[in-house]
Motif scaffolding. Sequence first.
Motif, PDB file in Angstrom:
ATOM      1  N   UNK A 172       0.837  -1.197   0.000  1.00  0.00           N
ATOM      2  CA  UNK A 172       0.000   0.000   0.000  1.00  0.00           C
ATOM      3  C   UNK A 172       0.875   1.251   0.000  1.00  0.00           C
ATOM      4  N   UNK A 173       1.980   1.195   0.742  1.00  0.00           N
ATOM      5  CA  UNK A 173       2.874   2.361   0.797  1.00  0.00           C
ATOM      6  C   UNK A 173       3.468   2.647  -0.592  1.00  0.00           C
ATOM      7  N   UNK A 174       3.871   1.571  -1.281  1.00  0.00           N
ATOM      8  CA  UNK A 174       4.391   1.744  -2.651  1.00  0.00           C
ATOM      9  C   UNK A 174       3.318   2.335  -3.565  1.00  0.00           C
ATOM     10  N   UNK A 175       2.095   1.801  -3.432  1.00  0.00           N
ATOM     11  CA  UNK A 175       0.998   2.302  -4.264  1.00  0.00           C
ATOM     12  C   UNK A 175       0.734   3.778  -3.982  1.00  0.00           C
ATOM     13  N   UNK A 176       0.773   4.140  -2.701  1.00  0.00           N
ATOM     14  CA  UNK A 176       0.548   5.553  -2.336  1.00  0.00           C
ATOM     15  C   UNK A 176       1.587   6.463  -2.983  1.00  0.00           C
ATOM     16  N   UNK A 177       2.841   6.035  -2.943  1.00  0.00           N
ATOM     17  CA  UNK A 177       3.906   6.899  -3.497  1.00  0.00           C
ATOM     18  C   UNK A 177       3.809   6.976  -5.012  1.00  0.00           C
ATOM     19  N   UNK A 178       3.452   5.845  -5.619  1.00  0.00           N
ATOM     20  CA  UNK A 178       3.256   5.838  -7.068  1.00  0.00           C
ATOM     21  C   UNK A 178       2.108   6.786  -7.432  1.00  0.00           C
ATOM     22  N   UNK A 179       1.002   6.647  -6.697  1.00  0.00           N
ATOM     23  CA  UNK A 179      -0.133   7.540  -6.933  1.00  0.00           C
ATOM     24  C   UNK A 179       0.284   9.007  -6.760  1.00  0.00           C
TER      25      UNK A 179
END
Lengths: 476, 476
Positions: free
Chosen positions: A278-285
């Motif tokens: 989720x943290x990776x997804x947040x940063x990508x977003x």
Amino acid sequence: MSKAAMIGGGVIGGGWTARFLLNGWDVAVFDPDPQAERKIGEVLDNARRALPALYDRALPPEGRLTFHADLTEAVAGSDWVQESVPETLALKHGILPAIQKAAGPEAVIGSSTSGFKPSELNMPGTRAIVAHPFNPVYLLPLVELVGDPATCTRAAGILRGIGMYPLTVRKEIDAHIADRLLEAVWREALWLVKDGIATTEEIDEAIRMGFGIRWAQMGLFETYRIAGGEAGMAHFMAQFGPALSWPWTKLMDVPEFNNDLVELIASQSDAQSEHLSIRDLERLRDDNVVGMIRALRRTGSGAGSVVRAHEESFPRPGERNGLPITATRQVPVSWTDYNGHMNEAPYLEAASLATDRFMQMIGADAAYVAGGRSYFTVENHVRYLDEVHAGDRLTVTTQVLSGQGKRLHLFHRLWRGDDTLAATVETMLIHTDLSTRRSSEPDPAVSERLSAWVSSHAGRDADGAGRFVGQTARRT
Amino acid sequence: MSKAAMIGGGVIGGGWTARFLLNGWDVAVFDPDPQAERKIGEVLDNARRALPALYDRALPPEGRLTFHADLTEAVAGSDWVQESVPETLALKHGILPAIQKAAGPEAVIGSSTSGFKPSELNMPGTRAIVAHPFNPVYLLPLVELVGDPATCTRAAGILRGIGMYPLTVRKEIDAHIADRLLEAVWREALWLVKDGIATTEEIDEAIRMGFGIRWAQMGLFETYRIAGGEAGMAHFMAQFGPALSWPWTKLMDVPEFNNDLVELIASQSDAQSEHLSIRDLERLRDDNVVGMIRALRRTGSGAGSVVRAHEESFPRPGERNGLPITATRQVPVSWTDYNGHMNEAPYLEAASLATDRFMQMIGADAAYVAGGRSYFTVENHVRYLDEVHAGDRLTVTTQVLSGQGKRLHLFHRLWRGDDTLAATVETMLIHTDLSTRRSSEPDPAVSERLSAWVSSHAGRDADGAGRFVGQTARRT
């Protein structure tokens, strides 16, 4: 210094906290969750990385963040109190009277509710308005305001001050505006998955490869207006309106919410996305949203126009080492490259912003350019002295080496943080007539202002100027 | 050379024409509308301005565009035939048998229909598939494919070759996937306007200031996955699923389509957008879409990943004046500034891409960098010799001035079009150990390749190199 109180520090409360704090407000958090401080810290890490990257100028210094075990203490003296507790009416009814009691008479009390109307939220004696934001709150400008008109007007002014876009809803309605549209899509998407027409991933691709990009900049109606062509919106409606009673409007009931549906959606979502945390997804977003909003800045569209207007309100920085500060900003991730540091080109982009600012300072501003005259850069010499990384604060000073007649010779220094000279950029410009595209004499008013700078910088050292590439020592 | 036939040249047929043509296909258009040639010309003007801007490398030379009064002539010898006539079944049934008869056995016959299923489109003996694109077809990658699986597979390969994203729909259904979602939003939006909750402009703001930007990069499900946090999608569903039966699901019937509704929507749309012509709106949309897709290139998300993969397939250019061409591209509008020409910073961006390409050529490529070694730029001297404008073709050649040990001295020439030297960029680089961030000797294999370039460029003139800023003649 303004103060905001956050009642509830989850994803939404944490996002509000970051939005206020990074815009210079003090923020007091009340959340009984023992993990609240850690969770908000993680949201702040994301926000500190992303929000400043929207701007070409530095945000104000951060406010002070405090955590409180007592709601009354958190709320006391606040200009804004934001309630972001879980979405049940009983919880909101339990906490709003306590907020009302602790808040001053002038405080705006906002609720982050995505579904409830003010008439449902408020109890005798409470005067909360709906202030419904969108995740990530520190990046997306939209806040839906619903409730007492005078309070909404005051709230809108405050929200604009922290770079947001308040949208006041004309009549209260369940789920306001945006979530009604989201619910409609959600219902349809669940049907498509349940009936095996498409997987969650295929639906996401159908959105982001097509209409999602259109909507990010113009929304629904303006996009369809273009589809209608010169004949306009009435033509578009006449052409497509009958589809309202076409066969595919038949699927308008609600899929049954049961474990099978949850399992189907969750397993497809895992297959699609579980390779990223989720943290990776947040940063990508966040990287994507920042990049897209920056692209929209150029044309002044949508969220890009909000950022531009907000940036205009920032105070201009002063001097450093007796030289004017002509640019100051945090380095965005998008300025870095495969070597893990700022790429060579953005050094010049930063210097170019500094030159633009210096042009304004001598009166060769937008109006001057509109009048048919400008300065054209004819040479730039960049000396890279130290690495710069994402998140670093970059400050540019500008020294005038010479400025007489048509020629203007500048020397920019790019400082990283407080004391590291990261680069110098030596720039030669020629004053130009924009109609003939040939060199010309500047306006006397511009020459006069420039002369004042020349005099004030006369005799200053400019170590590194006047060299050719590869020359490591001063020429003698 | 591949050939595509366009049956129908409206907004969608014209968009398909541009997409094929600018990717090097010959395109034959059949459209009885006497205005077809003019209309397609206008779409091509937009496309030539926008599509190349997505890429950092030049698209192939355009194919040949022809107009035909005879359908059979247009279709003959085509690898792809695209039907884009108005959306009525009678029209499609009238034209598909004629296309089938004229087309070769290997030709893909695609229909742009947004609503009809292949089983409805096809008649005895016809074998069209649905190939439903999204406006602007020359920019948005999505094409929904529905129909015979083998044909869809072949079609998908062709579409990827022209930079598109084929999405094969698992089961045929009215309106495929994306338009089902669009219809759902459209219904809800019409209700909101009709009931006076929001105007068309407010609904557009509710979309583009909030979830529109999220959807442009991740779509619906991945966005909600983030909202569910570490607990994942099942948690998100459990939390929000019950909303499916909340009160606001009540508005699921269809607003009556009548003149009052048309007038209401059209007048609000006028108030919102009539200060811009449709042509202005199209260009604004295209600039925004290009800018956002370019932002998505950086992270390889959504449409950005499609452009990156497509660009990788482009052939590498050769030589110019005996020097390797290290970059070639069309200048995007976003590289220009208030002086009406290419800004000073993108000159260096173009030279930086050229340096990157030269690094690959000597073996200091991505794998080399991953192994802990790279070249860092320590100086750049840009001499701006002529103006460059949006749409110009820029070609960069790279000459090695010296390259021994740790130091590498390059001289880039930026050519505008065929014969104008627009700038030179003199670059000094130092080979660097990425763990210590200190200078180091390059790998012998890299040194060897570099030496070959040094030898082959030895004794070449490099007019403009070795000068300091403001030095107009060669030093003696």
